[in-house]
Structures are given as structure tokens and as C-alpha cells.
Motif scaffolding. Structure first.
Motif, short mmCIF file in Angstrom:
data_model
loop_
_atom_site.label_atom_id
_atom_site.label_comp_id
_atom_site.label_asym_id
_atom_site.label_seq_id
_atom_site.Cartn_x
_atom_site.Cartn_y
_atom_site.Cartn_z
N ASP A 16 0.75 -20.30 36.13
CA ASP A 16 1.60 -21.49 36.56
C ASP A 16 2.49 -22.11 34.65
O ASP A 16 1.99 -23.40 34.61
CB ASP A 16 0.89 -22.53 37.08
CG ASP A 16 0.60 -21.80 38.36
OD1 ASP A 16 2.22 -20.76 39.00
OD2 ASP A 16 0.37 -22.27 40.11
N ASP A 17 1.95 -21.31 33.90
CA ASP A 17 2.97 -21.55 32.58
C ASP A 17 1.15 -23.16 31.98
O ASP A 17 1.52 -23.57 31.08
CB ASP A 17 4.12 -22.66 33.11
CG ASP A 17 4.71 -21.88 33.25
OD1 ASP A 17 4.65 -20.66 32.39
OD2 ASP A 17 5.63 -22.22 33.77
N SER A 18 0.37 -22.59 32.68
CA SER A 18 -0.93 -23.32 31.96
C SER A 18 -2.29 -22.53 31.78
O SER A 18 -1.91 -21.60 32.37
CB SER A 18 -1.32 -24.91 33.16
OG SER A 18 -2.25 -24.00 33.63
N TYR A 19 -3.17 -22.97 31.10
CA TYR A 19 -4.35 -22.09 30.09
C TYR A 19 -5.23 -22.46 30.09
O TYR A 19 -5.67 -23.40 29.67
CB TYR A 19 -3.53 -21.76 28.76
CG TYR A 19 -2.29 -21.06 29.15
CD1 TYR A 19 -1.53 -19.42 28.84
CD2 TYR A 19 -1.04 -22.02 28.78
CE1 TYR A 19 -0.59 -19.16 29.10
CE2 TYR A 19 0.15 -21.02 28.70
CZ TYR A 19 0.58 -19.96 29.41
OH TYR A 19 1.38 -19.55 29.30
N VAL A 20 -6.32 -22.12 30.66
CA VAL A 20 -7.42 -22.50 30.03
C VAL A 20 -8.49 -21.05 29.54
O VAL A 20 -8.61 -19.71 30.03
CB VAL A 20 -8.82 -22.54 31.45
CG1 VAL A 20 -10.34 -22.19 31.18
CG2 VAL A 20 -8.35 -23.97 32.59
N ILE A 43 -18.95 -14.14 29.88
CA ILE A 43 -17.56 -14.12 30.60
C ILE A 43 -17.54 -13.63 31.39
O ILE A 43 -16.64 -14.63 32.55
CB ILE A 43 -17.22 -12.45 30.08
CG1 ILE A 43 -16.78 -12.38 28.36
CG2 ILE A 43 -16.54 -11.97 30.42
CD1 ILE A 43 -17.05 -11.14 27.87
N ASP A 44 -18.95 -13.08 32.38
CA ASP A 44 -18.66 -13.27 34.16
C ASP A 44 -18.67 -15.28 34.53
O ASP A 44 -17.90 -15.38 35.48
CB ASP A 44 -20.00 -12.34 34.96
CG ASP A 44 -20.13 -12.94 35.85
OD1 ASP A 44 -18.85 -11.96 36.18
OD2 ASP A 44 -21.15 -13.08 36.15
N GLY A 49 -15.69 -19.20 37.24
CA GLY A 49 -15.55 -20.72 37.15
C GLY A 49 -14.30 -21.16 36.68
O GLY A 49 -13.72 -21.74 37.18
N GLY A 50 -13.37 -20.29 36.63
CA GLY A 50 -11.89 -20.07 36.77
C GLY A 50 -11.04 -20.45 35.34
O GLY A 50 -9.84 -20.82 35.08
N ALA A 51 -11.73 -19.94 34.57
CA ALA A 51 -10.57 -19.90 33.01
C ALA A 51 -10.05 -18.93 32.99
O ALA A 51 -10.18 -17.58 34.43
CB ALA A 51 -12.07 -18.90 31.83
N ASP A 52 -8.68 -18.89 33.36
CA ASP A 52 -8.06 -17.70 33.38
C ASP A 52 -8.23 -16.40 32.03
O ASP A 52 -7.48 -15.26 31.90
CB ASP A 52 -6.43 -18.33 32.81
CG ASP A 52 -5.88 -19.32 33.81
OD1 ASP A 52 -6.09 -19.51 34.41
OD2 ASP A 52 -5.52 -20.75 33.24
N ALA A 53 -8.89 -16.55 30.86
CA ALA A 53 -8.60 -15.20 30.36
C ALA A 53 -10.00 -15.82 29.14
O ALA A 53 -10.50 -16.97 28.60
CB ALA A 53 -7.81 -15.29 28.95
N PRO A 235 -22.26 -21.98 31.90
CA PRO A 235 -20.70 -21.35 31.23
C PRO A 235 -19.76 -21.35 32.39
O PRO A 235 -18.55 -22.48 32.20
CB PRO A 235 -21.21 -20.84 30.21
CG PRO A 235 -21.90 -20.34 29.85
CD PRO A 235 -22.86 -21.49 31.02
N GLU A 236 -20.66 -21.61 33.84
CA GLU A 236 -19.01 -21.15 35.07
C GLU A 236 -18.78 -23.27 35.04
O GLU A 236 -18.01 -23.20 35.69
CB GLU A 236 -20.32 -20.96 35.82
CG GLU A 236 -19.39 -20.74 37.20
CD GLU A 236 -19.85 -19.36 38.51
OE1 GLU A 236 -19.54 -19.78 39.54
OE2 GLU A 236 -20.77 -19.25 37.93
N ALA A 237 -20.33 -23.57 35.11
CA ALA A 237 -20.24 -25.36 35.93
C ALA A 237 -18.81 -25.89 34.82
O ALA A 237 -17.68 -26.73 35.76
CB ALA A 237 -21.41 -25.82 35.81
N ILE A 238 -18.78 -25.74 33.63
CA ILE A 238 -18.44 -26.77 32.89
C ILE A 238 -16.93 -25.92 32.69
O ILE A 238 -15.32 -26.81 32.23
CB ILE A 238 -18.68 -26.26 31.36
CG1 ILE A 238 -18.27 -27.69 31.01
CG2 ILE A 238 -18.83 -25.09 30.85
CD1 ILE A 238 -18.11 -29.35 30.99
#
Length: 265
Positions: A16-20, A43-44, A49-53, A235-238
């Protein structure tokens, strides 16, 4: 000018036009530091955790695809090392066509606005955006205010850097953070591109999330943070906490609590 291909690929690297976005191209710069030796696990974790890319250099692509949980992939096209003669002298490491061949959804390019290397990097970024247009490939310009006598957190300098990225044809721009939402609003207003911030060296969890909250309060579009995320003990939590702010508009405390990081902040 956007195309159907660019729009479709932007959807793959954002929500939705926002980026992690989690850059992990630091292996070329710093070597196999914490979080990058077992880059597959990192990466996994961040994509769960919610990263888009995620973002890497082209040679790491085979280690990315099976571990990114159907999230987006960006290939970075220039680089340098911390042990070389000049870390700011980023040299070309790939092409848009190579990025297409390794399955990228976008490409990125680093430019140090105000540095001695700015002229060459301006020319190269212009060439990358022209090439990317032919392939319908989005370009993330990493445009930093860096050079002799330049304050890398000065909102005027940062505003100049992000505007330069738009003028050269980028689709998203990443830059440094000015330190607070009020001053960063000038940076966001300096361009019509989505503006995301870099993280820099790893701080405390609260410092990281407060910075993310600040960029969103200023009208920014998210983050492109590397070491603050991939060098974290979890990394997943942050990534969950960052995503909570960017995608769910959580407060700093709400995001830390949702990620189970409140006691560690």
C-alpha cells in the motif's frame, strides 16, 4: 515516467505504497559480518517478521529466493569496501539486465551527493534509470548528503539529495534521517517520490523504532534499514516492530510490545 511493469514491481517490494526494505548488500562493503554469514536464516526471519523486500548484490541471488517467503527482491548495482582507498567511491557492480536475469523486482543505486565522486555517480544513476525504464524496472536511489563540510543530517542537504534522485528519474529514494519528524518533513516535501530512511549503525530497539515513527510522522513512506535489522539478536522481532509502525501505524511502545521487545528496549 511509470509504466505498468514499474507499478507492478513496486507492488512487489511494498505494501500500500509503504516500504519495509532490508538491505543486506553489506557483505561487499564490510565482509561476512553478523547476520550475513547465514544470510538465508536472516532473510527468512526478516520476511516472516513483515519486511516487504530484501536487497543484496547480484551474486547472492541464489541464496535469496528460497528464503524470502514470496516477498520482494532488489539487486544493488554499485559498491565499495571499508578496507579500500575510499569507501565513498562506489563503483558499478551490475546492470539492470543482470538484475532481471537473477529475478529482481527492482534495482538500487547509491549516490553520495556533495562528495568528490558525485559527478560520476550522477552520470551513472541517470544511465541506470534510463536502462531501467526500458525493462519496466523500478529504481531505488540511495541518495545521501555526504562530502567535505556537509552535515549528513542537515535537512536542507537531505532535501537536495532526494530532489536530485527524482530529477534523475528514480522511483523511490532512500536517505539519511535528520533527527526528528519536524525537520524531516522538509526532506519529504522536497520530492514527490516515496522517501524511506536508512538506519545506519545499530542502536537500541527504542532508538530504532522512534526513528521509524519519526519518518512516518513526517509523511515518509517507510524504511530501508540494514544493520539495525540484520545484526539484531532477533531480526524477525525487530522487523515485526518496524513493520508495525510502517504498516499498522503503531506507536513506539505498541510496536515494541507487539514484537516482544519492550523489556529489551
Amino acid at each position: 515516467m511509470t509504466t505498468t511493469g514499474i507499478d507492478a514491481r513496486l507492488d512487489r517490494i511494498g505494501t500500500d505504497d509503504s516500504y519495509v526494505i532490508i538491505p543486506m548488500d553489506h557483505g561487499i562493503t564490510m565482509g561476512a559480518v553478523q547476520g550475513l554469514k547465514d544470510i538465508e536464516a536472516t532473510i527468512d526471519g526478516v520476511t516472516r517478521g513483515g519486511a516487504d523486500a530484501v536487497l543484496t548484490q547480484k551474486g547472492v541471488a541464489p541464496r535469496v529466493h528460497e528464503n524470502k517467503n514470496d516477498k520482494g527482491y532488489i539487486v544493488h548495482l554499485n559498491g565499495s569496501t571499508t578496507i579500500g582507498p575510499d569507501e565513498q567511491d562506489k563503483r558499478m557492480t551490475g546492470t539492470v539486465e543482470e538484475a532481471v536475469r537473477v529475478g529482481a523486482d527492482a534495482v538500487s543505486f547509491h549516490i553520495n551527493v556533495g562528495s568528490d565522486h558525485e559527478p560520476d555517480q550522477i552520470t551513472q544513476l541517470a544511465e541506470v534509470t534510463e536502462d531501467a525504464q526500458r525493462f519496466g524496472m523500478p529504481v531505488l536511489a540511495m541518495a545521501y548528503a555526504r562530502g567535505p563540510g556537509i552535515d549528513s543530517a542537515d535537512p536542507e542537504a537531505l532535501g537536495h539529495a532526494v530532489r536530485l534522485a527524482e530529477e534523475l528519474g528514480a522511483d523511490i529514494v532512500k536517505t539519511g534521517y535528520s533527527g526528528d519528524a519536524e525537520s524531516f518533513r522538509h526532506v519529504v516535501e522536497s520530492t514527490r517520490l516515496p522517501v524511506v530512511i536508512a538506519g545506519g549503525s545499530k542502536g537500541t530497539d527504542r532508538e530504532t523504532i522512534e526513528m521509524v515513527r519519526g519518518v512516518m510522522d513526517a509523511g515518509g513512506s517507510g524504511i530501508s534499514m540494514g544493520r539495525s535489522i540484520f545484526q539484531h539478536e532477533d531480526p524477525e522481532a525487530i522487523a515485526t516492530a518496524v513493520s508495525g509502525v510502517v504498516h499498522d501505524d503503531l506507536s513506539t511502545d505498541e510496536a515494541l510490545d507487539a514484537a516482544g521487545l519492550a523489556l529489551q528496549a
